[in-house]
Write a protein that holds these residues in place. Structure first.
Motif, short mmCIF file in Angstrom:
data_model
loop_
_atom_site.label_atom_id
_atom_site.label_comp_id
_atom_site.label_asym_id
_atom_site.label_seq_id
_atom_site.Cartn_x
_atom_site.Cartn_y
_atom_site.Cartn_z
N SER A 3 -44.06 -6.68 0.38
CA SER A 3 -44.11 -5.46 1.19
C SER A 3 -44.81 -5.76 2.51
O SER A 3 -45.56 -6.72 2.64
N LEU A 4 -44.57 -4.94 3.51
CA LEU A 4 -45.16 -5.16 4.82
C LEU A 4 -46.69 -5.18 4.82
O LEU A 4 -47.29 -6.04 5.45
N PRO A 5 -47.39 -4.27 4.11
CA PRO A 5 -48.85 -4.35 4.12
C PRO A 5 -49.37 -5.66 3.52
O PRO A 5 -50.32 -6.24 4.00
N GLN A 6 -48.72 -6.16 2.47
CA GLN A 6 -49.13 -7.44 1.90
C GLN A 6 -48.92 -8.57 2.89
O GLN A 6 -49.72 -9.49 2.98
N GLN A 7 -47.84 -8.51 3.64
CA GLN A 7 -47.55 -9.56 4.61
C GLN A 7 -48.59 -9.58 5.71
O GLN A 7 -49.02 -10.64 6.14
N ALA A 8 -49.00 -8.43 6.19
CA ALA A 8 -49.99 -8.39 7.27
C ALA A 8 -51.28 -9.09 6.85
O ALA A 8 -51.89 -9.81 7.62
N ALA A 9 -51.69 -8.93 5.61
CA ALA A 9 -52.90 -9.59 5.12
C ALA A 9 -52.70 -11.11 5.05
O ALA A 9 -53.64 -11.87 5.17
N GLY A 10 -51.47 -11.55 4.90
CA GLY A 10 -51.17 -12.97 4.80
C GLY A 10 -51.45 -13.75 6.06
O GLY A 10 -51.57 -14.96 6.03
N ALA A 30 -39.88 -12.95 11.63
CA ALA A 30 -39.21 -11.92 10.84
C ALA A 30 -39.87 -10.56 11.01
O ALA A 30 -39.20 -9.54 11.22
N VAL A 31 -41.19 -10.52 10.94
CA VAL A 31 -41.91 -9.25 11.08
C VAL A 31 -41.70 -8.68 12.48
O VAL A 31 -41.48 -7.47 12.65
N THR A 32 -41.75 -9.53 13.50
CA THR A 32 -41.53 -9.07 14.87
C THR A 32 -40.13 -8.51 15.05
O THR A 32 -39.93 -7.47 15.69
N LEU A 60 -36.11 -17.82 6.78
CA LEU A 60 -36.04 -16.69 7.71
C LEU A 60 -35.06 -15.65 7.21
O LEU A 60 -35.35 -14.45 7.24
N ASN A 61 -33.93 -16.09 6.72
CA ASN A 61 -32.92 -15.20 6.17
C ASN A 61 -33.52 -14.34 5.06
O ASN A 61 -33.36 -13.11 5.04
N GLY A 66 -35.75 -9.14 3.09
CA GLY A 66 -36.80 -8.38 2.41
C GLY A 66 -37.45 -7.33 3.28
O GLY A 66 -37.63 -6.18 2.87
N TYR A 67 -37.79 -7.71 4.52
CA TYR A 67 -38.45 -6.77 5.42
C TYR A 67 -37.51 -5.65 5.85
O TYR A 67 -37.92 -4.50 6.00
N THR A 68 -36.23 -5.98 6.05
CA THR A 68 -35.26 -4.96 6.45
C THR A 68 -35.08 -3.94 5.34
O THR A 68 -35.04 -2.73 5.59
N ARG A 69 -35.01 -4.40 4.11
CA ARG A 69 -34.91 -3.48 2.97
C ARG A 69 -36.19 -2.65 2.82
O ARG A 69 -36.14 -1.49 2.43
N ALA A 70 -37.34 -3.25 3.14
CA ALA A 70 -38.63 -2.54 3.02
C ALA A 70 -38.70 -1.33 3.95
O ALA A 70 -39.41 -0.37 3.65
N ILE A 71 -37.98 -1.38 5.06
CA ILE A 71 -37.98 -0.24 5.99
C ILE A 71 -36.79 0.68 5.76
O ILE A 71 -36.50 1.56 6.57
#
Length: 93
Positions: A3-10, A30-32, A60-61, A66-71
């Motif tokens: 999930s995006l919040p977990q990624q930010a902590a990474g 990817a996040v950008t 990257l794919n 994953g991030y696209t589905r998360a939003i």
């Protein structure tokens, strides 16, 4: 799937080797990219990713998917999508 919040902590973990550096850079890209999709607005439900960078980088794919589905969007990676930009340039000529 992260999930995006977990990624930010990474981003605050130490980078110990080239693989960590590569993975961190790919995640940042990817996040950008997904952030930019959010800035465009909610008018688009389907997101199409094209180009050689996408086609030749499974990490990257995977992150983009994953991030696209998360939003709440649906990602598409067309077969031979690395040639899409060349076709667009050709058609413009």
């Amino acid at each position: 799937f992260i999930s995006l919040p977990q990624q930010a902590a990474g981003y605050f973990i130490p980078l110990r080797n080239n693989k960590d550096v590569f993975t961190s850079l790919v995640s940042t890209v990817a996040v950008t990219t997904v952030r930019d999709i959010l800035l465009i607005g909610s008018a688009y439900e389907n997101i199409v990713y094209i180009g050689t960078t996408i086609a030749n980088n499974p990490i990257l794919n995977s992150r983009l998917e994953g991030y696209t589905r998360a939003i709440g969007k649906t990602p598409y990676f067309p077969k031979n999508g690395e040639y899409s930009l060349a076709m667009g340039a050709f058609l413009e000529d």
